[in-house]
Every structure is written in structure tokens, then in C-alpha cells.
Design a protein around this motif. Structure first.
Motif, PDB file in Angstrom:
ATOM      1  N   UNK A 139       0.880  -1.012  -0.024  1.00  0.00           N
ATOM      2  CA  UNK A 139       0.034   0.053   0.130  1.00  0.00           C
ATOM      3  C   UNK A 139       0.861   1.189   0.015  1.00  0.00           C
ATOM      4  N   UNK A 140       0.579   2.355  -0.836  1.00  0.00           N
ATOM      5  CA  UNK A 140       1.359   3.293  -0.772  1.00  0.00           C
ATOM      6  C   UNK A 140       0.212   4.666  -0.846  1.00  0.00           C
ATOM      7  N   UNK A 141       0.534   5.370   0.158  1.00  0.00           N
ATOM      8  CA  UNK A 141      -0.537   6.705   0.276  1.00  0.00           C
ATOM      9  C   UNK A 141       0.661   8.062   0.223  1.00  0.00           C
ATOM     10  N   UNK A 142       0.184   8.841  -0.583  1.00  0.00           N
ATOM     11  CA  UNK A 142       1.109  10.018  -0.643  1.00  0.00           C
ATOM     12  C   UNK A 142       0.113  11.246  -0.065  1.00  0.00           C
ATOM     13  N   UNK A 143       0.425  11.860   0.729  1.00  0.00           N
ATOM     14  CA  UNK A 143      -0.541  13.000   1.232  1.00  0.00           C
ATOM     15  C   UNK A 143       0.375  14.452   1.043  1.00  0.00           C
ATOM     16  N   UNK A 144      -0.265  15.230   0.153  1.00  0.00           N
ATOM     17  CA  UNK A 144       0.313  16.556  -0.115  1.00  0.00           C
ATOM     18  C   UNK A 144      -0.830  17.605  -0.703  1.00  0.00           C
ATOM     19  N   UNK A 145      -0.632  18.577  -0.661  1.00  0.00           N
ATOM     20  CA  UNK A 145      -1.378  19.718  -1.310  1.00  0.00           C
ATOM     21  C   UNK A 145      -0.791  20.281  -2.435  1.00  0.00           C
ATOM     22  N   UNK A 146       0.162  19.647  -2.822  1.00  0.00           N
ATOM     23  CA  UNK A 146       0.751  20.271  -4.112  1.00  0.00           C
ATOM     24  C   UNK A 146       0.964  19.193  -5.106  1.00  0.00           C
ATOM     25  N   UNK A 147       0.109  18.107  -5.146  1.00  0.00           N
ATOM     26  CA  UNK A 147       0.214  17.060  -6.009  1.00  0.00           C
ATOM     27  C   UNK A 147       0.468  17.663  -7.605  1.00  0.00           C
ATOM     28  N   UNK A 148       1.365  16.967  -8.304  1.00  0.00           N
ATOM     29  CA  UNK A 148       1.459  17.836  -9.709  1.00  0.00           C
ATOM     30  C   UNK A 148       0.312  17.617 -10.420  1.00  0.00           C
ATOM     31  N   UNK A 149      -0.582  16.660 -10.288  1.00  0.00           N
ATOM     32  CA  UNK A 149      -1.740  16.581 -11.157  1.00  0.00           C
ATOM     33  C   UNK A 149      -2.944  16.441 -10.175  1.00  0.00           C
ATOM     34  N   UNK A 150      -3.870  17.544 -10.800  1.00  0.00           N
ATOM     35  CA  UNK A 150      -5.053  17.364  -9.997  1.00  0.00           C
ATOM     36  C   UNK A 150      -5.998  16.183  -9.903  1.00  0.00           C
ATOM     37  N   UNK A 151      -5.844  15.390 -11.237  1.00  0.00           N
ATOM     38  CA  UNK A 151      -6.447  14.060 -11.669  1.00  0.00           C
ATOM     39  C   UNK A 151      -5.225  13.143 -12.223  1.00  0.00           C
ATOM     40  N   UNK A 152      -4.845  12.352 -11.428  1.00  0.00           N
ATOM     41  CA  UNK A 152      -3.796  11.247 -11.621  1.00  0.00           C
ATOM     42  C   UNK A 152      -2.811  11.054 -10.370  1.00  0.00           C
ATOM     43  N   UNK A 153      -2.790   9.986  -9.850  1.00  0.00           N
ATOM     44  CA  UNK A 153      -2.107   9.814  -8.628  1.00  0.00           C
ATOM     45  C   UNK A 153      -0.608  10.143  -8.802  1.00  0.00           C
ATOM     46  N   UNK A 154      -0.271  10.654  -7.741  1.00  0.00           N
ATOM     47  CA  UNK A 154       1.518  10.767  -7.328  1.00  0.00           C
ATOM     48  C   UNK A 154       1.788   9.388  -6.794  1.00  0.00           C
ATOM     49  N   UNK A 155       1.004   8.533  -6.118  1.00  0.00           N
ATOM     50  CA  UNK A 155       1.255   7.459  -5.499  1.00  0.00           C
ATOM     51  C   UNK A 155       1.667   6.330  -6.579  1.00  0.00           C
ATOM     52  N   UNK A 156       1.020   6.337  -7.816  1.00  0.00           N
ATOM     53  CA  UNK A 156       1.434   5.495  -8.974  1.00  0.00           C
ATOM     54  C   UNK A 156       2.856   5.552  -9.260  1.00  0.00           C
TER      55      UNK A 156
ATOM     56  N   UNK B   6      -3.289   5.465  -3.225  1.00  0.00           N
ATOM     57  CA  UNK B   6      -3.768   6.679  -3.612  1.00  0.00           C
ATOM     58  C   UNK B   6      -3.243   8.045  -2.717  1.00  0.00           C
ATOM     59  N   UNK B   7      -3.692   8.917  -3.238  1.00  0.00           N
ATOM     60  CA  UNK B   7      -3.378  10.253  -2.740  1.00  0.00           C
ATOM     61  C   UNK B   7      -4.354  10.715  -1.803  1.00  0.00           C
ATOM     62  N   UNK B   8      -3.511  11.592  -0.879  1.00  0.00           N
ATOM     63  CA  UNK B   8      -4.435  12.115   0.294  1.00  0.00           C
ATOM     64  C   UNK B   8      -4.048  13.638   0.188  1.00  0.00           C
ATOM     65  N   UNK B   9      -5.134  14.481   0.540  1.00  0.00           N
ATOM     66  CA  UNK B   9      -5.139  16.040   0.797  1.00  0.00           C
ATOM     67  C   UNK B   9      -5.807  16.035   2.048  1.00  0.00           C
ATOM     68  N   UNK B  10      -4.991  16.787   2.992  1.00  0.00           N
ATOM     69  CA  UNK B  10      -5.417  17.343   4.288  1.00  0.00           C
ATOM     70  C   UNK B  10      -4.545  18.360   4.697  1.00  0.00           C
ATOM     71  N   UNK B  11      -4.663  19.379   3.739  1.00  0.00           N
ATOM     72  CA  UNK B  11      -3.272  20.496   4.144  1.00  0.00           C
ATOM     73  C   UNK B  11      -2.111  20.037   4.662  1.00  0.00           C
ATOM     74  N   UNK B  12      -1.787  20.194   5.732  1.00  0.00           N
ATOM     75  CA  UNK B  12      -0.254  19.817   6.370  1.00  0.00           C
ATOM     76  C   UNK B  12      -0.456  18.279   7.008  1.00  0.00           C
ATOM     77  N   UNK B  13      -1.559  17.670   7.136  1.00  0.00           N
ATOM     78  CA  UNK B  13      -1.564  16.426   7.819  1.00  0.00           C
ATOM     79  C   UNK B  13      -1.825  15.241   7.033  1.00  0.00           C
TER      80      UNK B  13
END
Lengths: 344, 135
Positions: free
Chosen positions: A74-91, A106-113
């Protein structure tokens, strides 16, 4: 017991000083440095973004325990600056550490956490035997609008944590969260820069949630502040984590080792995780760590961590946080604006 | 670069995956499907260069770049030797122009190589960076 199997950090080598930014906006650098307790921040190279930072941190984590990418399920990448709006950084990360194709990501977004939310998700999967190991990453090339107060602190960097049950370097004995709908900071869909509620980000935002989650965790663990060797808090600036630590009853010795914000700024999703890494770099077997993140919007995740004897053989196999703090090249505002694509 | 062409080479670009002839031991990057030395006698297998330290054989400074890279100038483009005389061309990053030296040791790093367009696909892969003091 479920815990941290390995960790890896990456911070770009570029820095910009508060004086350099203040010069452009005709502000007084000394009052900004005094107010924020930040002297400089990290900035990406022209070809660096959240995906490249996440991959470098992930590779440093893999290297530390000589884990095969295929073992990460499992890989989860948390960020508020993913390079794509749609397409995961995690892949992208999964492919770069050869974890594909038999994993969930999957990608996560929750500001800094979002990075610590990823750790909790990995703990759930590992505890329930749905995954042997999971990787949670918090990484950002955070944005601050030109001239905004955020421009002095919005840094770049990230950290990756491998969560599993075997060969853990630190046990995660408990985690708890504190979440409310508090609109202290946001970025609307399609907008380039975030906006914030100024001083409203303090008491109702950061302090309420960080203190709420940390107290809740200590209540559940039946512990007192003096039982911890280290206390790590999210570092949006140099003032907030110190004030939160003092309010909670922690002393300087407990919180000073994790404070890296004055050298690399607020690395957003990477902030708490890099602070925790700097503590793991120096800790001894048996040490107790309490770590609490904060994400605007708003929420905090708090962790009770106990270091095992395995730490000593593992941590020397990857670059420590200090390595990234020392290696730096200073940019002019023009170079920084080019690297951050503020000038298009 | 079109999408299928990039996608087919992701493993090569992200992880420096080349090939090796099991008959003569020669390694190749970009990967070759047939060994030019051994021809039908050779057996080609996958070979990863990702953990290898390279050496800078020669370099040039690009000051006038193609349209896709014109905002990155000036930058260093080098020929790097990996094992068994395998050489590849790559941008050298984290290195000032005045600091680049033939013979310097380099490590692969993961970077953005370019983009299709402002709203198109981002292309990632390996570039090379000088080895840090602690490495």
C-alpha cells in the motif's frame, strides 16, 4: 506490534533567506524573522515537484532496511501540491520503487497532515493483515502567493515511512485524531495559491487541534508530558510548536531536537514527518516520542511511539535530516520565482 | 513524446533498467534486444543500473536549448559511464556550472524530464547529481 519499519527524508538543496524575499516586498526582515522564528526556507530545483521529492524520500526509506519494493502492498502520498489534479502521485512512487502492480495506492489531501493520515491508514491495513507493509509519504512544494506572509515560510520537502509488524525500529502504541470543520486555510479548485484567515489560523486552528489531539492521546495512554523523551509538533513557523509544547507542559529538551523549520521552512505535509525523522536520527532504544501533526481545515493526528533496539542498525543506512539541512545553495528571489514557476 | 512511447519506457526511465548479454557480460542502456557482439549466441536479460555510481566522461553547457527546455538554460548535459563501458547522456543537476569536472562521481536522482504541454502529461525519469559528502 505495528510500527515504523523504516523512514526516509528528502529536502531539495535550494534555500532562500527571509531578507531576500523581504527586499522585494519592501518589508522589514528582522521583524518577520522575529515574528515567525524562521530565517530561511527550502525551495525546489526547476525539475523538482511533489512526485520527485516523494520518490527520493521513498527510495531513502527502502534503502535503510533493504526492503524489496514488492513487499510494499500500500502506498499513500499526502500533499497539497500534487503535480496533477487528476492522476495519482502514488502510482509514480510505486513504479519508481518497483512496488507495482500488486498493491493499493492513493493520494491524500488534508493541508499539512495528509502524510500522518497516510500512516494511520497503513496501520489499519497492517493491523488487519490486509497488507504486510504500507508506505505513507508526506511531501510538498508548498505555495505562497507573491507578497503573502506565507511566502516567507512555504518550503519544500518530504518524508516516507514504511509501516509494518516485523523488524520495527519504533512501535506505534497508539494514535488518535482531533478533527473539526475550521476554515482557517484553503485553496479553491483551479486557484494557484492558497488563502488563509491570518491570525484565525492560530487559536481556533493550530492550537485547538494540536493540543486537543495530544491531550486526548495522553489521556488514552494514561501518560504525562514528563514521561516522553521527545515531543514533535507540526512546524508552520518557529513559534507555534514551541508555544503548543509549553502549553501542554513539555520542556525545551523534549521539543528542541525536532525543530527544523528555521532552516527549511514549513514543508507542509512533510513537516511533522521530517521533525519525527530528525528525532529518530538521534534517539536511543526505549525512548518515548509523542508526535502530533496539524492540517488546516482542520485536524491533528497524534502518535505515541516507542523506539526499539533495531533503530541503531537501520538509521545509519540512509541520509539523516542533518545531511539535508547542511547541504544548501542560496537563491535570489528571481531564481526562486523561476524555480517555483511564479514567472511563467 | 506521445503517451504510449513514454509509458512503454517507464521502467527504463524511472529505474535505469537496461539489458545485459549473459554471453559476453556487456551491459546496455538504453536497453538492446540483441547483443551486437554476440548476435544470436548472446542471451539478453534485464539489468538494473539504478544503484550504480557513474563517472562523468565529458559534458557541455547548453545555453540555447530546444523550446521544451529553454527556461532551464544554462544547464549541464553530460555523458556518464556506468559499468562495463555503458554510457548514457543525461542532465547533471545539483551542480553549479563552475563546479562541474570530468571524472566526477555521480548518482542517479529522480527528476522531471519535461512535459507534453502546460496541460499535458509530465515526464519523469533519471538525471544525475554529484555525490554528497556523506555518501
Amino acid at each position: 506490534m505495528t510500527g515504523i519499519v523504516s523512514y526516509g527524508v528528502y529536502v531539495p538543496k535550494y534555500r532562500i533567506k527571509v531578507e531576500e524575499i523581504a527586499k522585494v516586498w519592501k518589508e522589514d526582515p528582522e521583524s518577520i524573522k522575529k515574528g515567525l522564528k524562521v530565517n530561511q526556507k527550502s525551495a525546489p530545483g526547476q525539475d523538482e515537484d511533489t512526485a520527485t521529492i516523494a520518490v527520493e524520500a521513498a527510495r531513502n526509506a527502502i534503502k535503510r532496511q533493504e526492503i524489496s519494493g514488492e513487499e510494499i502492498e500500500a502506498i499513500y502520498v499526502g500533499s497539497e501540491s500534487h503535480p496533477y489534479a487528476v492522476k495519482p502521485t502514488a502510482t509514480i512512487v510505486a513504479e519508481a520503487i518497483k512496488a507495482t502492480p500488486n498493491l493499493t495506492a492513493a493520494d491524500y489531501e488534508f493541508a499539512c497532515k495528509a502524510g500522518t493520515a497516510g500512516i494511520q491508514n497503513c496501520m489499519g491495513l497492517v493491523n488487519s493483515d490486509m497488507a504486510k507493509m504500507g508506505m505513507a509519504i508526506g511531501a510538498d512544494v508548498s505555495q505562497g502567493a507573491p507578497g503573502d506572509a506565507l511566502e516567507y515560510t512555504a518550503g519544500s520537502g518530504g518524508a516516507a515511512y514504511i509501516i509494518g509488524k516485523e523488524d520495527v525500529i519504533a512501535k506505534i502504541k497508539k494514535t488518535t485524531s482531533y478533527t473539526t470543520d475550521t476554515p482557517d486555510f484553503w485553496r479553491r479548485e483551479g486557484e494557484r495559491y492558497p488563502r488563509h484567515g491570518g491570525r484565525f489560523t492560530g487559536k481556533p486552528g493550530y492550537f485547538s487541534h494540536v493540543i486537543g489531539a495530544t491531550k486526548s492521546l495522553m489521556d488514552k495512554m494514561d501518560t504525562e508530558p514528563n514521561e516522553y523523551d521527545y515531543a514533535v509538533f507540526h512546524q508552520p513557523n518557529g513559534k507555534f510548536p514551541v508555544r503548543a509544547a509549553k502549553k501542554l507542559g513539555f520542556n525545551k529538551k523534549q521539543y528542541q531536537d525536532c525543530l527544523v523549520v528555521n532552516k527549511i521552512g514549513n514543508t507542509y505535509s512533510g513537516s511533522t514527518l521530517i521533525g519525527l525523522a530528525s528525532v529518530l536520527d538521534e534517539s536511543s532504544p526505549g525512548d518515548k516520542i509523542i508526535a502530533t501533526s496539524y492540517g488546516s481545515g482542520a485536524g491533528s493526528d497524534s502518535f505515541h511511539i516507542e523506539v526499539t533496539s533495531k533503530i541503531k542498525e537501520v538509521r545509519e543506512k540512509g541520509p539523516k535530516v542533518n545531511y539535508f539541512l547542511e547541504e544548501s545553495k542560496y537563491l535570489s528571489y528571481g531564481e526562486y520565482a523561476r524555480n517555483k514557476e511564479k514567472v511563467r | 513524446m506521445n503517451i504510449p512511447r513514454f509509458w512503454r519506457k517507464i521502467n527504463n526511465r524511472y529505474n535505469l533498467m537496461g539489458t545485459k548479454c549473459e554471453n559476453c557480460g556487456q551491459t546496455y542502456f538504453p536497453p538492446r534486444n540483441i547483443c551486437p557482439n554476440c548476435r544470436r549466441e548472446g542471451e539478453i536479460v534485464e539489468h538494473s543500473f539504478e544503484d550504480e555510481i557513474g563517472e562523468l566522461i565529458t559534458y557541455t553547457i547548453i545555453r540555447s536549448a530546444a523550446e521544451d527546455h529553454e527556461k532551464e538554460t544554462p544547464y549541464i548535459l553530460g555523458i556518464i559511464e556506468l559499468e562495463e563501458n555503458t554510457r548514457l547522456t543525461s542532465q547533471i543537476v545539483n551542480c553549479e556550472i563552475e563546479d562541474v569536472e570530468i571524472g566526477m562521481k555521480l548518482k542517479p536522482v529522480f527528476r522531471k524530464l519535461g512535459e507534453q504541454s502546460k496541460d499535458g502529461l509530465l515526464f519523469y525519469g533519471v538525471k544525475f547529481s554529484p555525490i554528497g559528502k556523506e555518501e
